[in-house]
Design an enzyme around this catalytic site. Structure first.
Site, PDB file in Angstrom:
ATOM      1  N   ASP A 180       4.575  -3.659  -6.556  1.00  0.00           N
ATOM      2  CA  ASP A 180       4.979  -4.225  -5.267  1.00  0.00           C
ATOM      3  C   ASP A 180       3.958  -5.293  -4.879  1.00  0.00           C
ATOM      4  O   ASP A 180       2.751  -5.025  -4.842  1.00  0.00           O
ATOM      5  CB  ASP A 180       5.027  -3.120  -4.208  1.00  0.00           C
ATOM      6  CG  ASP A 180       5.513  -3.645  -2.865  1.00  0.00           C
ATOM      7  OD1 ASP A 180       6.568  -4.289  -2.828  1.00  0.00           O
ATOM      8  OD2 ASP A 180       4.816  -3.420  -1.858  1.00  0.00           O
ATOM      9  N   GLU A 223      10.454  -7.460  -3.185  1.00  0.00           N
ATOM     10  CA  GLU A 223       9.276  -7.847  -3.966  1.00  0.00           C
ATOM     11  C   GLU A 223       8.792  -6.696  -4.852  1.00  0.00           C
ATOM     12  O   GLU A 223       7.643  -6.672  -5.288  1.00  0.00           O
ATOM     13  CB  GLU A 223       8.158  -8.309  -3.042  1.00  0.00           C
ATOM     14  CG  GLU A 223       7.624  -7.263  -2.091  1.00  0.00           C
ATOM     15  CD  GLU A 223       8.351  -7.206  -0.763  1.00  0.00           C
ATOM     16  OE1 GLU A 223       7.746  -6.739   0.209  1.00  0.00           O
ATOM     17  OE2 GLU A 223       9.525  -7.628  -0.699  1.00  0.00           O
TER      18      GLU A 223
END
Length: 305
Positions: A180, A223
């Site tokens: 992440d 993301e």
């Protein structure tokens, strides 16, 4: 216009020579054989001609049997078959078409008729190739993330499930890495969403450059990324994860000549060798490791067993 390859199979050398001369005159590439067995061996090859002219009566394997074999072979490559024969009864024509021929021309024939029939066959093959390419594009788009070009959420989980099933049967190793990007909202807020997209694309590239050829990378969402590493031990997975961590943090992503510094947090999880591990269970472990990496300061790798 490109040249299309044509296979002529006819045991009559004079008839074969006449047809070959016409095909060469019309711009085709010609491959010729004198019996059905040689024709069958060529047609089984991966790169065989897709346009085929067959005589009915031939040594070894006749034209009808060749038609049947091609249609029953299960090969994804379609061959457009024209039977070119002296047998001209209605029963023969019906028999030839029922055997799998696409068209039927009786000898003696007019060159203009053969040319037109070949053109029809070529047009059908071109349309089929176009359809095949369209389906391949659609299949690719269904499996890949449109922005980063790596696997999408659904497909990376499908891959993980299949790999877990395989290593479970083989009593093998498998690791996954959940990643992440750190403070990604700040990237979007500071540089804009177009810049944020450029960062996601570059991160995906760096990830792919640092995994093995048989590993898989997917965009898990936003993301977040998920990497599936078959045959990978805990130690090997940590090495790969740290390599990815360094590759992302050491060089900024350039956007319109503006350097954007990016870091990522990574969580590693491995299957329990000898036990059946569920997909959801392994993903939850990797997610917990990722949360641990975030809690411990970001831009780091953590492992949860």
């Amino acid at each position: 216009m490109y040249n299309m390859r044509v296979l002529i199979a006819d045991d009559d050398i004079i008839s074969r020579g006449v047809v070959k001369a016409l095909l060469l005159k019309w711009g085709y590439e010609v491959l010729e054989v004198g019996d059905g067995n040689k024709a069958w061996n060529i047609l089984k090859e991966k790169d065989s001609p897709h346009l085929v002219l067959l005589d009915w009566m031939m040594p070894e394997i006749d034209g009808l049997e060749l038609c049947r074999r091609l249609r029953q072979s299960g090969d994804n490559t379609y061959h457009y078959i024209i039977l070119l024969t002296g047998r001209d009864s209605k029963e023969d024509i019906i028999g030839g078409l029922n055997a799998g021929a696409d068209d039927y021309i009786t000898k003696p024939f007019m060159p203009e008729e053969l040319e037109v029939r070949l053109r029809v066959g070529r047009r059908i093959l071109d349309l089929q190739q176009s359809l095949k390419e369209t389906l391949e594009v659609q299949s690719y788009q269904a499996q890949h993330d449109r922005l980063t070009k790596i696997f999408n959420h659904v497909e990376i989980l499908n891959i993980l499930e299949k790999e877990l099933d395989r290593v479970g049967r083989q009593n093998g190793n498998l690791a996954i890495i959940m990643g992440d990007l750190d403070h990604f909202k700040k990237v979007n807020d500071t540089y804009g969403h177009v810049a944020g997209d450029a960062v996601l694309v570059e991160v995906a590239v760096r990830m792919k450059n640092n995994i093995r050829i048989y590993d898989s990378a997917g965009r898990y969402g936003g993301e977040e990324f998920l990497l599936v590493l078959p045959g990978c031990t805990t130690e090997e997975a940590m090495i790969i994860a740290n390599r990815i961590l360094e590759s992302i943090s050491k060089e900024p992503v350039m956007f319109n000549n503006i350097p954007i510094m990016v870091t990522i947090s990574l969580g590693v999880a491995v299957n329990r060798t000898g036990e059946k591990t569920k997909t959801t269970e392994l993903v939850q472990l990797a997610d917990a490791a990722l949360y641990k990496a975030k809690q411990n300061g970001r831009n780091r790798v953590e492992l949860v067993f």
